[in-house]
Design a protein around this motif. Structure first.
Motif, PDB file in Angstrom:
ATOM      1  N   PRO A   1      -6.373   9.133   9.138  1.00 50.15           N
ATOM      2  CA  PRO A   1      -5.555   7.965   9.573  1.00 50.15           C
ATOM      3  C   PRO A   1      -5.633   6.973   8.469  1.00 50.15           C
ATOM      4  O   PRO A   1      -6.495   6.648   7.926  1.00 50.15           O
ATOM      5  CB  PRO A   1      -6.156   7.368  10.790  1.00 50.15           C
ATOM      6  N   ILE A   2      -4.339   6.149   8.021  1.00 52.64           N
ATOM      7  CA  ILE A   2      -4.389   5.189   7.103  1.00 52.64           C
ATOM      8  C   ILE A   2      -3.943   3.941   7.489  1.00 52.64           C
ATOM      9  O   ILE A   2      -2.614   4.026   8.166  1.00 52.64           O
ATOM     10  CB  ILE A   2      -3.857   5.766   5.691  1.00 52.64           C
ATOM     11  N   GLU A   3      -4.340   2.988   7.581  1.00 53.85           N
ATOM     12  CA  GLU A   3      -3.973   1.692   8.091  1.00 53.85           C
ATOM     13  C   GLU A   3      -3.180   0.996   7.235  1.00 53.85           C
ATOM     14  O   GLU A   3      -3.433   0.907   5.787  1.00 53.85           O
ATOM     15  CB  GLU A   3      -5.107   0.755   8.689  1.00 53.85           C
ATOM     16  N   GLY A   4      -1.969   0.176   7.481  1.00 51.04           N
ATOM     17  CA  GLY A   4      -1.423  -0.684   6.981  1.00 51.04           C
ATOM     18  C   GLY A   4      -0.278  -0.065   5.689  1.00 51.04           C
ATOM     19  O   GLY A   4      -0.171  -0.535   4.597  1.00 51.04           O
ATOM     20  N   VAL A   5       0.081   1.199   5.741  1.00 49.97           N
ATOM     21  CA  VAL A   5       0.934   1.709   4.970  1.00 49.97           C
ATOM     22  C   VAL A   5       2.174   1.165   4.647  1.00 49.97           C
ATOM     23  O   VAL A   5       2.957   0.886   5.909  1.00 49.97           O
ATOM     24  CB  VAL A   5       1.180   3.525   5.169  1.00 49.97           C
ATOM     25  N   ASP A   6       2.764   0.662   3.558  1.00 49.36           N
ATOM     26  CA  ASP A   6       4.014   0.380   3.308  1.00 49.36           C
ATOM     27  C   ASP A   6       5.014   1.288   2.913  1.00 49.36           C
ATOM     28  O   ASP A   6       6.258   1.375   3.439  1.00 49.36           O
ATOM     29  CB  ASP A   6       3.960  -0.839   2.361  1.00 49.36           C
TER      30      ASP A   6
ATOM     31  N   SER B   1       3.543   9.632  11.393  1.00 53.92           N
ATOM     32  CA  SER B   1       2.317   9.187  12.131  1.00 53.92           C
ATOM     33  C   SER B   1       1.562   7.921  11.263  1.00 53.92           C
ATOM     34  O   SER B   1       1.042   7.135  11.905  1.00 53.92           O
ATOM     35  CB  SER B   1       1.211  10.037  12.474  1.00 53.92           C
ATOM     36  N   LEU B   2       1.927   8.105  10.043  1.00 55.77           N
ATOM     37  CA  LEU B   2       1.495   6.764   9.380  1.00 55.77           C
ATOM     38  C   LEU B   2       2.096   5.474   9.325  1.00 55.77           C
ATOM     39  O   LEU B   2       1.836   4.327   8.745  1.00 55.77           O
ATOM     40  CB  LEU B   2       1.226   7.189   7.783  1.00 55.77           C
ATOM     41  N   THR B   3       3.467   5.568   9.773  1.00 54.98           N
ATOM     42  CA  THR B   3       4.390   4.413  10.291  1.00 54.98           C
ATOM     43  C   THR B   3       4.757   3.459   9.194  1.00 54.98           C
ATOM     44  O   THR B   3       4.262   2.427   9.109  1.00 54.98           O
ATOM     45  CB  THR B   3       3.841   3.681  11.667  1.00 54.98           C
TER      46      THR B   3
ATOM     47  N   LYS C   1       0.970  -1.116  -0.124  1.00 54.81           N
ATOM     48  CA  LYS C   1      -0.043  -0.056  -0.162  1.00 54.81           C
ATOM     49  C   LYS C   1       0.859   1.411   0.060  1.00 54.81           C
ATOM     50  O   LYS C   1       1.900   1.290   0.890  1.00 54.81           O
ATOM     51  CB  LYS C   1      -0.940   0.031   1.171  1.00 54.81           C
TER      52      LYS C   1
END
Length: 123
Positions: free
Chosen positions: A56-61, A81-83, A5
């Motif tokens: 917020p966005i989950e699962g960012v590669d 913050s998106l890690t 992602k």
């Protein structure tokens, strides 16, 4: 190959731009995209998300940068913050100060071209 992602910072609906080509190519290679910009529009069938909303966005590669270093500072904390696992600084977006912040946060930074990385199987 696993899909990664990818958040595109500086996404655009203008066909001549590298950020536009990256969105198309990422989808072509099977990577889900989250296009973000301060400009509205659509790219590769995806609505461009208003960057200032900082959702917020989950699962960012991966985050791939297509904005000038002068405009990155206000988004730096949000991007961290998106890690993501890594942030790619495409040509013209390199920013040593931000790269240092990412490294301190344990996020890999890559100074490269997303298009070239995809074409050469380095993505």
């Amino acid at each position: 190959m696993a899909s990664k992602k990818t958040v595109i910072i500086g996404a655009t609906d203008k066909p001549g731009r590298y950020a536009f080509l990256a969105a198309q190519m990422l989808k072509e290679y099977g990577h889900p995209i989250v296009p973000m910009s301060i400009h509205k529009g659509q790219v590769s069938g995806e609505e461009i998300i208003e960057l200032s909303s900082k959702p917020p966005i989950e699962g960012v590669d991966t985050v791939t940068m297509y904005i000038n270093p002068l405009h990155q500072e206000e988004w730096a904390d949000y991007i961290i913050s998106l890690t993501p696992k890594r942030v790619i600084f495409n040509p013209g977006s390199e920013n040593q100060g931000f790269i240092q912040q990412l490294n301190e946060a344990g996020i890999e930074s890559v100074e490269a071209c997303t298009l070239v990385m995809l074409r050469t199987n380095q993505y």
